[in-house]
Design a protein around this motif. Structure first.
Motif, PDB file in Angstrom:
ATOM      1  N   PRO A  35       0.829  -1.214   0.000  1.00 49.95           N
ATOM      2  CA  PRO A  35       0.000   0.000   0.000  1.00 49.95           C
ATOM      3  C   PRO A  35       0.860   1.260   0.000  1.00 49.95           C
ATOM      4  O   PRO A  35       1.906   1.307   0.645  1.00 49.95           O
ATOM      5  N   THR A  36       0.391   2.266  -0.723  1.00 52.76           N
ATOM      6  CA  THR A  36       1.077   3.565  -0.743  1.00 52.76           C
ATOM      7  C   THR A  36       0.272   4.648  -0.047  1.00 52.76           C
ATOM      8  O   THR A  36       0.808   5.712   0.249  1.00 52.76           O
ATOM      9  N   TRP A  37      -1.004   4.377   0.229  1.00 47.81           N
ATOM     10  CA  TRP A  37      -1.849   5.390   0.863  1.00 47.81           C
ATOM     11  C   TRP A  37      -1.662   5.435   2.380  1.00 47.81           C
ATOM     12  O   TRP A  37      -2.147   6.343   3.049  1.00 47.81           O
ATOM     13  N   PHE A  38      -0.944   4.447   2.925  1.00 46.48           N
ATOM     14  CA  PHE A  38      -0.493   4.491   4.313  1.00 46.48           C
ATOM     15  C   PHE A  38       0.769   3.658   4.401  1.00 46.48           C
ATOM     16  O   PHE A  38       1.095   2.898   3.485  1.00 46.48           O
ATOM     17  N   ASN A  39       1.521   3.821   5.490  1.00 45.11           N
ATOM     18  CA  ASN A  39       2.788   3.116   5.656  1.00 45.11           C
ATOM     19  C   ASN A  39       2.581   1.919   6.576  1.00 45.11           C
ATOM     20  O   ASN A  39       2.334   2.090   7.777  1.00 45.11           O
ATOM     21  N   LEU A  40       2.671   0.723   6.006  1.00 42.02           N
ATOM     22  CA  LEU A  40       2.394  -0.493   6.767  1.00 42.02           C
ATOM     23  C   LEU A  40       3.393  -0.690   7.900  1.00 42.02           C
ATOM     24  O   LEU A  40       3.028  -1.090   9.015  1.00 42.02           O
ATOM     25  N   GLY A  41       4.683  -0.404   7.642  1.00 42.04           N
ATOM     26  CA  GLY A  41       5.698  -0.571   8.682  1.00 42.04           C
ATOM     27  C   GLY A  41       5.514   0.404   9.824  1.00 42.04           C
ATOM     28  O   GLY A  41       5.588   0.031  11.002  1.00 42.04           O
ATOM     29  N   ASN A  42       5.272   1.697   9.489  1.00 41.16           N
ATOM     30  CA  ASN A  42       5.036   2.688  10.540  1.00 41.16           C
ATOM     31  C   ASN A  42       3.778   2.363  11.340  1.00 41.16           C
ATOM     32  O   ASN A  42       3.727   2.589  12.551  1.00 41.16           O
ATOM     33  N   TYR A  43       2.775   1.831  10.662  1.00 40.25           N
ATOM     34  CA  TYR A  43       1.566   1.393  11.358  1.00 40.25           C
ATOM     35  C   TYR A  43       1.915   0.369  12.437  1.00 40.25           C
ATOM     36  O   TYR A  43       1.482   0.474  13.590  1.00 40.25           O
ATOM     37  N   GLY A  44       2.736  -0.612  12.061  1.00 41.15           N
ATOM     38  CA  GLY A  44       3.101  -1.658  13.019  1.00 41.15           C
ATOM     39  C   GLY A  44       3.869  -1.125  14.212  1.00 41.15           C
ATOM     40  O   GLY A  44       3.568  -1.468  15.363  1.00 41.15           O
TER      41      GLY A  44
END
Length: 394
Positions: free
Chosen positions: A41-50
Motif C-alpha cells: 500500500p502507498t496510501w499508508f505506511n504499513l511498517g510505521n503502522y506496526g
C-alpha cells in the motif's frame, strides 16, 4: 489491600493481539519489498503502522507493570530477561550470517549493550532493532518519574513531547548530534551510575539517580535521535498510551491529551522541515488509533486464537524476520523474477516458516528466560521508593 498483597499481573490478551498485529504489519512491509511489491500500500505506511501500534501498547502496559509491582528492581529484572535473551540470539544469528550477508557499517558493540543504538549514532545489527532504543529510553524516563513520584502526570508528558517534536523539527538539524565511538561508552557509564543509584542507593541517592536517568533520556531523544523530531514524537505516542491507561483507571486529567497529541502527530509531517508524506502519515495515524480503540472496546471479549498466538511470538517475529528473509533470498534468489502466483506461494511459505521459527525461539528462549527473571525478581528485596510507599490498591 496493600501493594504487598497484590496478585500477579494478569495478561492483557487484547494487548497481546495488538502486538501480534503490529509485528505482522512490519513483517509484511519488509516482505513486500521482495514478494509482490506492487501490492504494497502507498496510501499508508504499513511498517510505521506496526511500530506505532507497538509504541502505544508499550506506553499503556509498561507504566502499569512498574506501578503494579511497585518495585523498580523487579521491573528492571523483568525487562532484562524479557528483551535481552532473544536480542542476543538475534545478534548471534546475524553474526553467523556474515559469510553471506556483510554486516552494516558503523556498528558499535557498546551501543548494543544498552540497546540505544538509534540515539547514540550507531547502526543496529538488524533494522528492526531501532525501536528498542526508544523502548529503553522510555524505561529510563518512566523509572525516573516513578522514583520521584510524578509519574501520574501522563497527559502533561504526552503533550510536552509532542510539542517538543514540533520545536525540534524547526530548530534542530535533520540528523542526531551524538556520534562517534565514545558516545555509547559515556551513555553506558551514565546509565550504570543512575540506575545503580536508583536500585542500590539510599533515599537521596535514589532521587539523584532518577534525575540522572531522566536527564539522559531527554538528551538522547532531543539531540541523539537519528531523526530528532521523530524521537520526541515517539515519546509523545508512548505517553499517549499511558494517558489511556490512566483514563481507564479514573486517574489523571482525562482523555483530552490524546486529541492534542493526535493533532500534532498528524500536523507535523505537513510542516516544511519534515520530509514525510503527510497524507500517508495521516492515514497511518488514523488506522493506528482506530485499531487500538477497536481492540480496547473488545478487551473483555474472547480474542481469536490466531491473534493471541501471534501476540505471544510477536517479539521473535519482529526481531528474527529480517535475517530469515535475507537467508531465503540468498538461497532462492530474488523472488520478484517469478510470476505473481509463484511469488504469492513463496511468500506464504516464508511467512509460515518465520512464524514457526519464532514459536521455537519463544518456547525455548523467551519463555524460559522470562520465568527465570520472575524467579530472580521474587528472590530479591524490593526497592522501596516514595512512589511505591504511597500506592494502595482498593
Amino acid at each position: 489491600m496493600s501493594v504487598d498483597n497484590q496478585p500477579p499481573i494478569t495478561r492483557y490478551r487484547w494487548l497481546d493481539a495488538l502486538r501480534g498485529l503490529g509485528a505482522t504489519a512490519v513483517l509484511l512491509e519488509h516482505m513486500t519489498y521482495r514478494f509482490l511489491p506492487d501490492v504494497r500500500p502507498t496510501w499508508f505506511n504499513l511498517g510505521n503502522y506496526g511500530v506505532l501500534v507497538f509504541f502505544l501498547v508499550s506506553g499503556y502496559i509498561i507504566p502499569a507493570s512498574l506501578e503494579r509491582r511497585g518495585d523498580v528492581r523487579a521491573f528492571w529484572i523483568g525487562r532484562v530477561f524479557r528483551l535481552y535473551p532473544l536480542y542476543i540470539l538475534t545478534i548471534a544469528v546475524v553474526l553467523a550470517m556474515t559469510p553471506i550477508q556483510p554486516l552494516r557499517k558503523n556498528i558499535n558493540l557498546i551501543g548494543h549493550i544498552t540497546m540505544l543504538t538509534e540515539v547514540t549514532g550507531s547502526w543496529a545489527f538488524t533494522e528492526p532493532m531501532w525501536t528498542l532504543s526508544y523502548e529503553m529510553v522510555f524505561y529510563l524516563l518512566v523509572t525516573a518519574l516513578f522514583v520521584v513520584g510524578v509519574h501520574r502526570r501522563s497527559g502533561l508528558f504526552a503533550l510536552s513531547f509532542a510539542l517538543l517534536s514540533v520545536l525540534v523539527a524547526f530548530t534542530m538539524p535533520p540528523r542526531g548530534l551524538l556520534t562517534g565511538p565514545v558516545v555509547p561508552v559515556i551513555v553506558l557509564g551514565v546509565i550504570l551510575a543512575g540506575l545503580g543509584g536508583v536500585l542500590f542507593g539510599s533515599k537521596w541517592i535514589r532521587t539523584a539517580g532518577a534525575f540522572v536517568l531522566g536527564a539522559l533520556a531527554i538528551v538522547l531523544i532531543v539531540v541523539g535521535s537519528r531523526v530528532p523530531w521523530q524521537g520526541a514524537m515517539v515519546l509523545g505516542v508512548m505517553f499517549t498510551g499511558t494517558v489511556i491507561y490512566r483514563w481507564e483507571r479514573g486517574e489523571g486529567s482525562g482523555i483530552w491529551p490524546v486529541l492534542g497529541v493526535t493533532f500534532l502527530i498528524c500536523l507535523t509531517p505537513f510542516m516544511k522541515p519534515v520530509t514525510v508524506n503527510g497524507m500517508a502519515n495521516l492515514m497511518t495515524v488514523a488506522l493506528v488509533g482506530g485499531t487500538f480503540w477497536l481492540f480496547y472496546a473488545l478487551r473483555d471479549r474472547r480474542i481469536p486464537y490466531a491473534l493471541a498466538w501471534l501476540g505471544l511470538v510477536s517479539y521473535s517475529v519482529y526481531m528474527l524476520h529480517m535475517p530469515l528473509l535475507r537467508l531465503f533470498v540468498f538461497m532462492v534468489g530474488d523472488p520478484r523474477r517469478f510470476p505473481p502466483l509463484v511469488q504469492l506461494g513463496m511468500g506464504l511459505g516464508v511467512f509460515a516458516a518465520i512464524c514457526g521459527v519464532s514459536w521455537l525461539t519463544y518456547r525455548f528462549v523467551e519463555l524460559p528466560m522470562q520465568r527465570l527473571g520472575r524467579r530472580l525478581a521474587k528472590g530479591r528485596p524490593p526497592v522501596l521508593t516514595p512512589a511505591r510507599e504511597r500506592i494502595t490498591i482498593t
